[in-house]
Design a protein around this motif. Structure first.
Motif, PDB file in Angstrom:
ATOM      1  N   ALA A   1       0.863  -1.185   0.000  1.00  0.00           N
ATOM      2  CA  ALA A   1       0.000   0.000   0.000  1.00  0.00           C
ATOM      3  C   ALA A   1       0.896   1.231   0.000  1.00  0.00           C
ATOM      4  O   ALA A   1       1.790   1.343   0.841  1.00  0.00           O
ATOM      5  CB  ALA A   1      -0.896  -0.002   1.228  1.00  0.00           C
ATOM      6  N   TYR A   2       0.664   2.140  -0.926  1.00  0.00           N
ATOM      7  CA  TYR A   2       1.480   3.339  -1.057  1.00  0.00           C
ATOM      8  C   TYR A   2       0.680   4.590  -0.735  1.00  0.00           C
ATOM      9  O   TYR A   2      -0.502   4.676  -1.061  1.00  0.00           O
ATOM     10  CB  TYR A   2       2.062   3.455  -2.472  1.00  0.00           C
ATOM     11  N   ALA A   3       1.352   5.574  -0.116  1.00  0.00           N
ATOM     12  CA  ALA A   3       0.741   6.872   0.157  1.00  0.00           C
ATOM     13  C   ALA A   3       0.845   7.776  -1.062  1.00  0.00           C
ATOM     14  O   ALA A   3      -0.031   8.598  -1.299  1.00  0.00           O
ATOM     15  CB  ALA A   3       1.422   7.542   1.350  1.00  0.00           C
ATOM     16  N   GLY A   4       1.929   7.652  -1.834  1.00  0.00           N
ATOM     17  CA  GLY A   4       2.136   8.489  -2.999  1.00  0.00           C
ATOM     18  C   GLY A   4       3.592   8.524  -3.410  1.00  0.00           C
ATOM     19  O   GLY A   4       4.378   7.651  -3.023  1.00  0.00           O
ATOM     20  N   LEU A   5       3.951   9.560  -4.159  1.00  0.00           N
ATOM     21  CA  LEU A   5       5.269   9.681  -4.767  1.00  0.00           C
ATOM     22  C   LEU A   5       6.062  10.807  -4.110  1.00  0.00           C
ATOM     23  O   LEU A   5       5.557  11.927  -3.972  1.00  0.00           O
ATOM     24  CB  LEU A   5       5.103   9.969  -6.260  1.00  0.00           C
ATOM     25  N   CYS A   6       7.299  10.516  -3.694  1.00  0.00           N
ATOM     26  CA  CYS A   6       8.147  11.518  -3.046  1.00  0.00           C
ATOM     27  C   CYS A   6       8.584  12.572  -4.072  1.00  0.00           C
ATOM     28  O   CYS A   6       9.151  12.239  -5.109  1.00  0.00           O
ATOM     29  CB  CYS A   6       9.367  10.846  -2.430  1.00  0.00           C
ATOM     30  N   VAL A   7       8.308  13.860  -3.745  1.00  0.00           N
ATOM     31  CA  VAL A   7       8.710  14.947  -4.635  1.00  0.00           C
ATOM     32  C   VAL A   7       9.832  15.793  -4.032  1.00  0.00           C
ATOM     33  O   VAL A   7      10.435  16.608  -4.715  1.00  0.00           O
ATOM     34  CB  VAL A   7       7.509  15.839  -5.033  1.00  0.00           C
ATOM     35  N   LYS A   8      10.094  15.620  -2.724  1.00  0.00           N
ATOM     36  CA  LYS A   8      11.253  16.249  -2.077  1.00  0.00           C
ATOM     37  C   LYS A   8      11.777  15.264  -1.044  1.00  0.00           C
ATOM     38  O   LYS A   8      11.077  14.871  -0.129  1.00  0.00           O
ATOM     39  CB  LYS A   8      10.898  17.570  -1.419  1.00  0.00           C
ATOM     40  N   SER A   9      13.020  14.876  -1.201  1.00  0.00           N
ATOM     41  CA  SER A   9      13.589  13.784  -0.413  1.00  0.00           C
ATOM     42  C   SER A   9      13.682  14.093   1.078  1.00  0.00           C
ATOM     43  O   SER A   9      13.708  15.246   1.495  1.00  0.00           O
ATOM     44  CB  SER A   9      14.975  13.412  -0.943  1.00  0.00           C
ATOM     45  N   ALA A  10      13.742  13.007   1.861  1.00  0.00           N
ATOM     46  CA  ALA A  10      14.029  13.071   3.298  1.00  0.00           C
ATOM     47  C   ALA A  10      15.427  12.514   3.488  1.00  0.00           C
ATOM     48  O   ALA A  10      15.749  11.455   2.957  1.00  0.00           O
ATOM     49  CB  ALA A  10      13.018  12.254   4.090  1.00  0.00           C
ATOM     50  N   SER A  11      16.245  13.215   4.254  1.00  0.00           N
ATOM     51  CA  SER A  11      17.656  12.855   4.386  1.00  0.00           C
ATOM     52  C   SER A  11      17.923  11.641   5.274  1.00  0.00           C
ATOM     53  O   SER A  11      19.005  11.093   5.256  1.00  0.00           O
ATOM     54  CB  SER A  11      18.447  14.046   4.911  1.00  0.00           C
ATOM     55  N   GLY A  12      16.921  11.228   6.055  1.00  0.00           N
ATOM     56  CA  GLY A  12      17.107  10.077   6.937  1.00  0.00           C
ATOM     57  C   GLY A  12      16.004   9.995   7.965  1.00  0.00           C
ATOM     58  O   GLY A  12      14.994  10.707   7.877  1.00  0.00           O
ATOM     59  N   SER A  13      16.202   9.153   8.953  1.00  0.00           N
ATOM     60  CA  SER A  13      15.195   8.927   9.998  1.00  0.00           C
ATOM     61  C   SER A  13      14.811  10.227  10.698  1.00  0.00           C
ATOM     62  O   SER A  13      15.670  10.991  11.111  1.00  0.00           O
ATOM     63  CB  SER A  13      15.741   7.932  11.023  1.00  0.00           C
ATOM     64  N   GLY A  14      13.492  10.470  10.785  1.00  0.00           N
ATOM     65  CA  GLY A  14      12.981  11.654  11.449  1.00  0.00           C
ATOM     66  C   GLY A  14      12.842  12.865  10.553  1.00  0.00           C
ATOM     67  O   GLY A  14      12.167  13.832  10.901  1.00  0.00           O
ATOM     68  N   ALA A  15      13.477  12.842   9.375  1.00  0.00           N
ATOM     69  CA  ALA A  15      13.351  13.953   8.421  1.00  0.00           C
ATOM     70  C   ALA A  15      11.984  13.880   7.742  1.00  0.00           C
ATOM     71  O   ALA A  15      11.339  12.827   7.709  1.00  0.00           O
ATOM     72  CB  ALA A  15      14.463  13.887   7.386  1.00  0.00           C
ATOM     73  N   LEU A  16      11.532  15.006   7.207  1.00  0.00           N
ATOM     74  CA  LEU A  16      10.234  15.059   6.541  1.00  0.00           C
ATOM     75  C   LEU A  16      10.407  15.019   5.028  1.00  0.00           C
ATOM     76  O   LEU A  16      11.118  15.846   4.451  1.00  0.00           O
ATOM     77  CB  LEU A  16       9.477  16.327   6.943  1.00  0.00           C
ATOM     78  N   ALA A  17       9.744  14.045   4.404  1.00  0.00           N
ATOM     79  CA  ALA A  17       9.698  13.954   2.946  1.00  0.00           C
ATOM     80  C   ALA A  17       8.428  14.656   2.484  1.00  0.00           C
ATOM     81  O   ALA A  17       7.397  14.590   3.159  1.00  0.00           O
ATOM     82  CB  ALA A  17       9.660  12.497   2.498  1.00  0.00           C
ATOM     83  N   GLN A  18       8.493  15.326   1.353  1.00  0.00           N
ATOM     84  CA  GLN A  18       7.283  15.870   0.750  1.00  0.00           C
ATOM     85  C   GLN A  18       6.782  14.862  -0.268  1.00  0.00           C
ATOM     86  O   GLN A  18       7.533  14.433  -1.151  1.00  0.00           O
ATOM     87  CB  GLN A  18       7.548  17.229   0.120  1.00  0.00           C
ATOM     88  N   VAL A  19       5.508  14.488  -0.111  1.00  0.00           N
ATOM     89  CA  VAL A  19       4.941  13.402  -0.899  1.00  0.00           C
ATOM     90  C   VAL A  19       3.650  13.864  -1.573  1.00  0.00           C
ATOM     91  O   VAL A  19       2.769  14.412  -0.907  1.00  0.00           O
ATOM     92  CB  VAL A  19       4.654  12.181   0.008  1.00  0.00           C
ATOM     93  N   LEU A  20       3.568  13.667  -2.886  1.00  0.00           N
ATOM     94  CA  LEU A  20       2.338  13.916  -3.622  1.00  0.00           C
ATOM     95  C   LEU A  20       1.419  12.743  -3.325  1.00  0.00           C
ATOM     96  O   LEU A  20       1.692  11.606  -3.733  1.00  0.00           O
ATOM     97  CB  LEU A  20       2.605  14.039  -5.121  1.00  0.00           C
ATOM     98  N   LEU A  21       0.363  12.996  -2.547  1.00  0.00           N
ATOM     99  CA  LEU A  21      -0.496  11.922  -2.069  1.00  0.00           C
ATOM    100  C   LEU A  21      -1.386  11.373  -3.192  1.00  0.00           C
ATOM    101  O   LEU A  21      -2.039  12.117  -3.913  1.00  0.00           O
ATOM    102  CB  LEU A  21      -1.377  12.411  -0.915  1.00  0.00           C
ATOM    103  N   MET A  22      -1.384  10.074  -3.300  1.00  0.00           N
ATOM    104  CA  MET A  22      -2.284   9.322  -4.169  1.00  0.00           C
ATOM    105  C   MET A  22      -2.364   7.900  -3.603  1.00  0.00           C
ATOM    106  O   MET A  22      -1.788   6.977  -4.167  1.00  0.00           O
ATOM    107  CB  MET A  22      -1.844   9.358  -5.620  1.00  0.00           C
ATOM    108  N   PRO A  23      -3.037   7.765  -2.441  1.00  0.00           N
ATOM    109  CA  PRO A  23      -3.076   6.457  -1.778  1.00  0.00           C
ATOM    110  C   PRO A  23      -3.603   5.351  -2.700  1.00  0.00           C
ATOM    111  O   PRO A  23      -4.602   5.534  -3.396  1.00  0.00           O
ATOM    112  CB  PRO A  23      -4.023   6.681  -0.607  1.00  0.00           C
ATOM    113  N   MET A  24      -2.885   4.226  -2.721  1.00  0.00           N
ATOM    114  CA  MET A  24      -3.266   3.080  -3.546  1.00  0.00           C
ATOM    115  C   MET A  24      -2.627   1.819  -2.994  1.00  0.00           C
ATOM    116  O   MET A  24      -1.629   1.884  -2.276  1.00  0.00           O
ATOM    117  CB  MET A  24      -2.812   3.298  -4.973  1.00  0.00           C
ATOM    118  N   LYS A  25      -3.214   0.698  -3.323  1.00  0.00           N
ATOM    119  CA  LYS A  25      -2.638  -0.595  -2.977  1.00  0.00           C
ATOM    120  C   LYS A  25      -2.512  -1.412  -4.235  1.00  0.00           C
ATOM    121  O   LYS A  25      -3.466  -1.548  -4.994  1.00  0.00           O
ATOM    122  CB  LYS A  25      -3.499  -1.326  -1.943  1.00  0.00           C
TER     123      LYS A  25
END
Length: 124
Positions: free
Chosen positions: A99-123
């Motif tokens: 199950a996916y939330a969407g596609l990462c459009v701005k990376s997260a550098s590691g644990s605890g960092a925030l990724a920016q994700v274009l949401l399109m939930p799907m399984k």
């Protein structure tokens, strides 16, 4: 240039106290929102607020670009799914049964960092 999309929200009653926003959410069998606990559980969105008790409103973002707390590095262009604690994790290529939330459009550098994700939930 920043990626933007109009955010879309809805509310669900919370399954309990959850003090960790920016995590991935699913719906339990009682119709309450709770953090996802595996990569195969359907995702409905990203927790925005911090409900402090069962049945308190959970604000969930289900559309637009959301910030998701990462469990490890997530690269741009990777598909984002949930680990066992609702953190985002990334796959370079989608896998069947995940199950996916969407596609990462701005990376997260590691644990605890925030990724920016274009949401399109799907399984898949």
């Amino acid at each position: 240039m920043a990626v933007t999309a109009q955010p879309l929200y809805f509310t669900l009653p919370s399954a309990g106290s959850i003090s960790t926003p920016n995590r991935l959410v699913t719906v339990d069998t009682a119709g309450r929102g709770t953090l996802t606990s595996s990569a195969t559980i359907s995702i409905v969105g990203v927790l925005i607020n911090k409900p402090t008790a069962q049945d308190q409103a959970m604000e969930i973002q289900w559309g637009g670009v959301a910030e998701i707390e990462a469990s490890a590095l997530i690269d741009e262009g990777h598909w984002v799914y949930s680990n066992s604690q609702g953190f985002g994790a990334g796959d370079a290529a989608p896998e069947s049964g995940t199950a996916y939330a969407g596609l990462c459009v701005k990376s997260a550098s590691g644990s605890g960092a925030l990724a920016q994700v274009l949401l399109m939930p799907m399984k898949l």
